[in-house]
Design a protein around this motif. Structure first.
Motif, PDB file in Angstrom:
ATOM      1  N   LEU A 323       0.819  -1.317  -0.027  1.00  0.00           N
ATOM      2  CA  LEU A 323       0.084   0.030   0.009  1.00  0.00           C
ATOM      3  C   LEU A 323       0.777   1.164  -0.042  1.00  0.00           C
ATOM      4  N   THR A 324       0.668   2.245  -0.972  1.00  0.00           N
ATOM      5  CA  THR A 324       1.493   3.440  -0.908  1.00  0.00           C
ATOM      6  C   THR A 324       0.401   4.595  -0.478  1.00  0.00           C
ATOM      7  N   THR A 325       0.942   5.305   0.457  1.00  0.00           N
ATOM      8  CA  THR A 325       0.143   6.140   1.257  1.00  0.00           C
ATOM      9  C   THR A 325       0.914   7.377   1.599  1.00  0.00           C
ATOM     10  N   MET A 326       0.016   8.397   2.159  1.00  0.00           N
ATOM     11  CA  MET A 326       0.925   9.811   2.505  1.00  0.00           C
ATOM     12  C   MET A 326      -0.170  10.653   3.303  1.00  0.00           C
ATOM     13  N   PRO A 327       0.145  11.292   4.083  1.00  0.00           N
ATOM     14  CA  PRO A 327      -0.707  12.150   4.993  1.00  0.00           C
ATOM     15  C   PRO A 327      -1.513  13.082   3.943  1.00  0.00           C
ATOM     16  N   ILE A 328      -2.734  13.286   4.420  1.00  0.00           N
ATOM     17  CA  ILE A 328      -3.560  14.245   3.709  1.00  0.00           C
ATOM     18  C   ILE A 328      -2.903  15.642   3.428  1.00  0.00           C
ATOM     19  N   HIS A 329      -2.113  16.316   4.433  1.00  0.00           N
ATOM     20  CA  HIS A 329      -1.425  17.614   3.997  1.00  0.00           C
ATOM     21  C   HIS A 329      -0.601  17.393   3.019  1.00  0.00           C
ATOM     22  N   GLY A 330       0.057  16.432   3.048  1.00  0.00           N
ATOM     23  CA  GLY A 330       1.102  15.983   2.090  1.00  0.00           C
ATOM     24  C   GLY A 330       0.486  16.042   0.565  1.00  0.00           C
ATOM     25  N   ARG A 331      -0.764  15.354   0.669  1.00  0.00           N
ATOM     26  CA  ARG A 331      -1.493  15.086  -0.784  1.00  0.00           C
ATOM     27  C   ARG A 331      -1.787  16.535  -1.269  1.00  0.00           C
ATOM     28  N   ASP A 332      -2.225  17.411  -0.225  1.00  0.00           N
ATOM     29  CA  ASP A 332      -2.744  18.850  -0.577  1.00  0.00           C
ATOM     30  C   ASP A 332      -1.804  19.576  -1.251  1.00  0.00           C
ATOM     31  N   PHE A 333      -0.498  19.218  -0.833  1.00  0.00           N
ATOM     32  CA  PHE A 333       0.756  20.229  -1.225  1.00  0.00           C
ATOM     33  C   PHE A 333       0.742  19.817  -2.931  1.00  0.00           C
ATOM     34  N   TYR A 334       0.874  18.411  -3.323  1.00  0.00           N
ATOM     35  CA  TYR A 334       0.935  18.157  -4.654  1.00  0.00           C
ATOM     36  C   TYR A 334      -0.310  18.546  -5.349  1.00  0.00           C
TER      37      TYR A 334
END
Length: 492
Positions: A323-334
């Motif tokens: 599973l590839t994941t990241m925090p929501i605030h990191g996704r908001d950055f991209y």
């Protein structure tokens, strides 16, 4: 009879006829296919590893698809994907709506190999020896030095800007060099912006700014090849957030987490989040954090998938999943940059090496053998394969007239690939029967007897002899089940 030369008659003696040496065949010239599709549309081709073929082969190019319109043809061999050399290497993920393939025709590829040409050198010659990738640089503002860059319009070239950096300033530390060309800033191409508009954008960036830059010589190479300079080709510097991949092996109570579809507070978008991570579960041990956003399952992007399809993909993986994941605030950055975070995965090692690093070292179960005596020995792996319509999804190889077999090419996304087979693995057992001293034909017969499922005990080829010399038995008793991402290569 003595021969005399008469200049009026010329040379008529065959022994004196001078002929030039034939010119060597010119090196093949790769061609660039720029493939652009719309949201929800596929690129329109498949990429395969085929029997007795090195590298990646293009197959099933759909008529009138983006791939076909780009000039991609069935049988083409892929050398580069988005400026990454991939021939005989691991295939990078393809994310987004654009794809740039550098290819050779099948016959040109075979001829190049026959001539002993260095294919990577061939791509460098095509691109230009001095050409470097663009750089995506994230700059954090310094209280004293600011961003540490000056943006200078290039005289006589509308929409073209050069950068000057402050010595040891934030921009230079982030990978920007004096003389770089500015291509893109916070998701906006600067070629359409005035200097005044760019200055206002920079001033609004109170904390940080992300820019795409390239040096002058490399910019000239991109212009010559009519290739746009985009973040998908870039190397990244100092990015604050990167996705991570967790490799989970199912326990007696499952993986130990819930997947929930939720509406994000930052917008109207619906996302799949990881929730209720159980203490001591495989999920917790892998580093899963409650509330993280799921980006991919077994290497396949999942953000555009339906929740039921994601659950189905996890269940289909069997007793292990990546599973590839990241925090929501990191996704908001991209999201603000208009980029897919999967382009900037933190695992920079090749897939095979990355898989080996995720496993526990066998030295922990070697009955007192120290690491100094035998080094870090490879771990035998028991791979369970389910037969599909096309078979088990791998080819078997051997050294002619010698006992022993090994795994040849593994079909991408096939049963063998999903089960964790690696090209070059030495086959130790077939369905529990030792075959180390069996010849190729006998091993093939054993495999053919497997009607629906096949169990292979294998060891990576590079460490097989070391494990044999250690005196340890290669048996299921010392197996550590592999936890690799078995679907990392892209099927486009």
């Amino acid at each position: 009879q003595r021969f005399t030369f008469n200049p009026k008659e010329g040379i008529d003696n065959p022994a004196l006829v001078i002929s030039d040496d034939p010119e060597p065949d010119p090196s093949p010239v790769p061609r660039l296919c720029q493939i652009k599709c719309k949201e929800g549309q596929s690129f329109g081709f498949h990429l395969r590893m085929e029997r007795s073929c090195q590298g990646y082969v293009v197959r099933q190019v759909d008529p009138w698809s983006p791939a076909a319109l780009s000039g991609l043809m069935d049988g083409d061999r892929v050398l580069e994907v988005n400026e990454d050399f991939v021939d005989n290497m691991e295939f990078p993920r393809a994310c987004g709506l654009q794809l740039f393939l550098l290819v050779l025709k099948g016959e040109e590829y075979k001829e190049a190999l026959a001539q002993g040409l260095d294919l990577q050198a061939l791509t460098r010659t095509y691109r230009g020896e001095t050409c470097s990738r663009p750089r995506l640089c994230h700059i954090t503002r310094d209280p004293v030095l600011g961003l540490g860059i000056s943006i200078i319009p290039i005289e006589g070239q509308k929409g073209q800007y050069m950068l000057s950096t402050v010595s040891e300033g934030p921009a230079k530390r982030a990978g920007v060099r004096s003389g770089d060309r500015l291509v893109w800033i916070n998701g906006a191409m600067v070629s359409t912006l005035t200097h005044s508009a760019i200055s206002k954008m920079v001033k609004k960036c109170s904390v940080h700014v992300t820019i795409l830059v390239i040096d002058r010589e490399s910019e000239a190479s991109y212009i010559r090849r009519k290739l746009p300079i985009l973040p998908i080709m870039a190397g990244s510097h100092n990015l604050p957030h990167r996705p991570t991949t967790m490799h989970l092996v199912q326990g007696s109570d499952g993986y130990g987490f819930l997947l929930r579809q939720e509406k994000l507070t930052s917008g109207r978008r619906i996302a799949n989040l990881l929730r209720e991570v159980d203490v001591g579960s495989p999920a917790e041990e892998a580093g899963m954090q409650d509330g993280d956003l799921l980006l991919a399952v077994n290497g396949q992007p999942s953000e555009s998938m339906e929740h039921e399809d994601i659950v189905r993909a996890v269940r289909k993986s069997g007793n292990q999943v990546s599973l590839t994941t990241m925090p929501i605030h990191g996704r908001d950055f991209y999201t603000q940059l208009g980029l897919s975070p999967l382009l900037f995965h933190e695992d920079s090692l090749p897939e095979g090496e990355r898989m080996r690093k995720t496993q526990s070292p066998c030295t922990e179960i070697q009955d007192g053998l120290s690491k100094n005596e035998h080094g870090s020995l490879p771990c035998p792996r028991l791979c369970v394969l389910e037969r599909e319509e096309s078979g088990f999804g791998f080819n078997l190889g051997c050294v002619q007239h010698e006992p022993g077999t090994f795994i040849g090419q593994v079909v991408v996304k096939g049963s063998g690939h999903r089960a964790g087979l690696w090209e070059g693995d030495v086959v130790v057992e077939v369905n529990g029967q030792n075959v180390e001293n069996e010849y190729f034909e006998d091993v093939v017969m054993l495999i053919k007897k497997s009607e629906s499922s096949l169990k292979l005990l294998v060891v990576e080829r590079s460490g097989y002899e070391r494990l044999k010399h250690s005196g340890l038995p290669i048996t299921p008793g010392v197996i550590l089940h592999s936890t690799q991402d078995c679907a990392d290569r892209a099927m486009l």
